[in-house]
Enzyme design. Structure first.
Site, PDB file in Angstrom:
ATOM      1  N   GLU A  22       1.654  -9.059   6.811  1.00 45.63           N
ATOM      2  CA  GLU A  22       2.467  -8.683   7.974  1.00 45.63           C
ATOM      3  C   GLU A  22       2.248  -9.611   9.161  1.00 45.63           C
ATOM      4  OE1 GLU A  22       1.699  -4.523   8.698  1.00 45.63           O
ATOM      5  OE2 GLU A  22       2.871  -3.903   6.951  1.00 45.63           O
ATOM      6  N   LYS A  79       6.888   0.271  14.462  1.00 43.84           N
ATOM      7  CA  LYS A  79       5.835  -0.562  13.905  1.00 43.84           C
ATOM      8  C   LYS A  79       6.494  -1.683  13.123  1.00 43.84           C
ATOM      9  CE  LYS A  79       2.963   0.501  10.404  1.00 43.84           C
ATOM     10  NZ  LYS A  79       1.754   0.860   9.603  1.00 43.84           N
ATOM     11  N   LYS A 134       9.998   5.408   7.132  1.00 42.28           N
ATOM     12  CA  LYS A 134      10.370   4.197   6.390  1.00 42.28           C
ATOM     13  C   LYS A 134      11.533   4.577   5.476  1.00 42.28           C
ATOM     14  CE  LYS A 134       5.661   2.255   5.962  1.00 42.28           C
ATOM     15  NZ  LYS A 134       4.422   2.323   5.115  1.00 42.28           N
ATOM     16  N   ASP A 160      -3.762   1.558  11.448  1.00 48.31           N
ATOM     17  CA  ASP A 160      -3.350   2.177  10.192  1.00 48.31           C
ATOM     18  C   ASP A 160      -4.537   2.041   9.258  1.00 48.31           C
ATOM     19  OD1 ASP A 160      -2.309   3.165   7.896  1.00 48.31           O
ATOM     20  OD2 ASP A 160      -0.679   1.714   7.699  1.00 48.31           O
ATOM     21  N   ASP A 170       1.785   8.601   7.037  1.00 45.75           N
ATOM     22  CA  ASP A 170       2.663   7.637   6.356  1.00 45.75           C
ATOM     23  C   ASP A 170       2.655   7.975   4.862  1.00 45.75           C
ATOM     24  OD1 ASP A 170       3.883   5.439   5.175  1.00 45.75           O
ATOM     25  OD2 ASP A 170       2.283   4.036   5.637  1.00 45.75           O
ATOM     26  N   HIS A 194      -3.204  -5.687   2.312  1.00 42.80           N
ATOM     27  CA  HIS A 194      -2.337  -6.747   2.831  1.00 42.80           C
ATOM     28  C   HIS A 194      -3.016  -8.109   2.890  1.00 42.80           C
ATOM     29  CE1 HIS A 194       0.281  -3.522   5.009  1.00 42.80           C
ATOM     30  NE2 HIS A 194       0.433  -3.519   3.722  1.00 42.80           N
ATOM     31  N   HIS A 200       8.490  -0.909   9.583  1.00 46.23           N
ATOM     32  CA  HIS A 200       8.736  -1.936   8.554  1.00 46.23           C
ATOM     33  C   HIS A 200       7.869  -1.662   7.327  1.00 46.23           C
ATOM     34  CE1 HIS A 200       5.125  -4.668   9.992  1.00 46.23           C
ATOM     35  NE2 HIS A 200       4.783  -3.409   9.899  1.00 46.23           N
ATOM     36  N   SER A 248       0.870  -1.178   0.000  1.00 46.95           N
ATOM     37  CA  SER A 248       0.000   0.000   0.000  1.00 46.95           C
ATOM     38  C   SER A 248       0.907   1.228   0.000  1.00 46.95           C
ATOM     39  CB  SER A 248      -0.941  -0.006   1.206  1.00 46.95           C
ATOM     40  OG  SER A 248      -0.260   0.272   2.398  1.00 46.95           O
ATOM     41  N   GLU A 287      -4.786  -2.028   9.284  1.00 49.20           N
ATOM     42  CA  GLU A 287      -4.072  -2.610  10.422  1.00 49.20           C
ATOM     43  C   GLU A 287      -4.701  -2.211  11.757  1.00 49.20           C
ATOM     44  OE1 GLU A 287       0.036  -1.308  10.034  1.00 49.20           O
ATOM     45  OE2 GLU A 287      -0.087  -1.600   7.865  1.00 49.20           O
ATOM     46  N   GLU A 334      -2.919   6.064  12.020  1.00 51.53           N
ATOM     47  CA  GLU A 334      -2.076   6.374  10.862  1.00 51.53           C
ATOM     48  C   GLU A 334      -2.939   6.524   9.608  1.00 51.53           C
ATOM     49  OE1 GLU A 334       1.169   3.571  10.584  1.00 51.53           O
ATOM     50  OE2 GLU A 334       1.173   3.678   8.401  1.00 51.53           O
TER      51      GLU A 334
HETATM   52  P1  PGA Z   1       3.099  -1.147   3.031  1.00 53.20           P
HETATM   53  O1  PGA Z   1       2.130  -1.008   4.261  1.00 53.20           O
HETATM   54  O2  PGA Z   1       4.443  -1.530   3.506  1.00 53.20           O
HETATM   55  O3  PGA Z   1       2.415  -2.207   2.213  1.00 53.20           O
HETATM   56  O4  PGA Z   1       3.100   0.195   2.330  1.00 53.20           O
HETATM   57  C1  PGA Z   1       2.525  -0.573   5.500  1.00 53.20           C
HETATM   58  C2  PGA Z   1       1.846   0.706   5.860  1.00 53.20           C
HETATM   59  O5  PGA Z   1       0.967   1.200   5.123  1.00 53.20           O
HETATM   60  O6  PGA Z   1       2.177   1.255   6.890  1.00 53.20           O
HETATM   61 ZN    ZN Z   2       0.676   2.987   6.601  1.00 58.01          ZN
END
Ligand code: PGA
Ligand code: ZN
Length: 401
Positions: free
Chosen positions: A194, A378, A327, A230, A302, A144, A355, A40, A153, A275
């Site tokens: 995840e 996270k 990230k 999230d 994010d 996911h 992650h 995503s 999430e 998030e």
């Molecule tokens: P992604 O999802 O690593 O698939 O982008 C994680 C997130 O959205 O935080």
């Molecule tokens: Zn996210």
């Protein structure tokens, strides 16, 4: 001095290829790191190229500029060379996946030369006292997992844990409790990318189950556990109708309704963390929600910020959030990730190191989180590529890296 940079394709947790880098130095230092990969992904992330292409491009443009030229311990120099070798704003030439793998491998080689743990090389000698609280994904769907919750999430947050080890085990216990509660309801479930349970239930049911699982484990462990989300709302936002589409519940919300809905959830479930509750282009709606929630919860960008200081600065200007997800592969280098954390901190924003849904056994982010003294990391609750980071946190706390 860097004497060799080797790049190869390895497997990630989804079974896709990703880039691994080895950095070797003249004095015998060695560092190895691998790029994670999102599903995503934010619209404004640095560009991940197909690993074969990213490796070929990095070998041609970046490796010759590093070998015999840069010191692994000089992270800013290594990362500046990666940027110059690429020549674009978004690493579309050598790929953010090659860039981040080399950047992180150089950091590890630099730490190896020093004989210091990575978190200490990155954060300085007085780091390693404070530990981030792990946010553990216990139920999820979105991009996911097919046929699961709309919200991507549901994250256990053991905010009262006396130490990182107890926090890590508390999240695993919540993950197990969710499984028991699903079984009691006769709901079968596999796991998403995840490691979170990905049952075919709507969000409302997921809230009930996670709330109950958290309470059960809280009673067991005797410290406070809350939870967060999230939403990954950019994935459910329909720009034509300007609505958020909750497909499994068959509900459509316009922006005002989305803001109210999220604010109500924060209230009802005492959420500690939310998030991407709104679309990645809607700074104003983010600002409105942040204002309404009024620091009752962390409102985290994010996909909104993509670890990018320009986008974060724009958000700070309008009060779009009160925290940022970090990230390294969204932006391409550790230097950029550090700069984003510094800008956040200087403006009263919290940082949460994270992650990706596609991961490897690489544990660099555990060290990054300790080095930068962030309040949360996270990185899932279970599954080898997730426990690689969680177990590394336990080792760092035990002074055993
Ligand atoms: P992604 O999802 O690593 O698939 O982008 C994680 C997130 O959205 O935080
Ligand atoms: Zn996210």
């Amino acid at each position: 001095l860097i004497t060799d940079v080797r790049l190869r394709r390895i497997l990630d947790s989804r079974g896709n290829p990703t880039v691994e880098a080895d950095v070797v130095t003249e004095s015998g230092g060695f560092g190895r790191a691998a790029a994670p990969s999102g599903a995503s992904t934010g619209e404004y992330e640095a560009i991940e190229r197909p690993p074969g292409e990213a490796i070929a491009a990095a070998r041609e443009h970046a490796v010759p500029r590093l070998v015999g030229e840069a010191y692994a311990g000089n992270q800013r120099e290594v990362d500046a060379i990666l940027r110059a070798a690429d020549g674009t704003n978004d690493f579309s030439k050598i790929g953010a996946n090659s860039a981040v793998a080399i950047s992180m491998a150089a950091a590890k080689a630099g730490a190896d030369v020093l004989g210091a743990p990575l978190f200490q090389h990155l954060g300085g000698t007085f780091r390693g006292e404070n530990f981030p609280i792990p946010l553990g994904n216990v139920v999820g769907g979105g991009e996911h997992a097919a046929d699961a919750t709309d919200i991507q999430e549901f994250l256990a947050a053991p905010v009262g844990a006396p130490n990182v080890e107890d926090a890590v085990f508390a999240n695993a216990a919540v993950h197990a409790a969710v499984s028991d509660l699903l079984a009691e309801r006769g709901v079968p479930s596999g796991k998403g990318d995840e490691g979170a349970w990905a049952p075919s239930i709507d969000d409302e049911t997921a809230f009930e189950i996670v709330d109950e699982a958290v309470s059960l484990v809280e009673d067991e462990v005797g410290f406070e556990i809350r939870f967060g989300l999230d939403v990954a709302a950019a994935e459910m936002y329909d720009a034509d109708s300007e609505t958020y589409e909750y497909e499994s519940a068959g509900i459509s919300r316009d922006t005002d309704e989305q803001i109210d809905y999220i604010a109500d959830l924060v209230d009802e479930y005492d959420l500690v963390y939310v998030e991407d509750p709104l679309d990645e282009n809607d700074y104003d709606a983010f600002a409105e929600l942040t204002d309404v929630v009024d620091s009752a919860a962390l409102i985290c960008g994010d996909d909104l910020f993509v670890t990018n200081t320009d986008r974060l600065a724009e958000g700070i200007d309008v009060g779009a959030a009160n925290s940022i997800l970090i990230k390294p592969n969204q932006i391409g280098t550790l230097t950029d990730a550090f700069d984003a954390i510094e800008l956040a901190t200087a403006n009263g924003y919290e940082s949460i190191v994270s992650h990706r849904s596609g991961e490897t056994e690489d544990a660099t982010i555990a060290h990054l989180a300790v080095a930068t003294d962030v309040p949360f990391i996270k990185t899932g609750a279970v599954g080898g590529e997730r426990t690689a980071k969680l177990n590394e946190l336990i080792r760092i706390a035990d002074d055993a890296t």
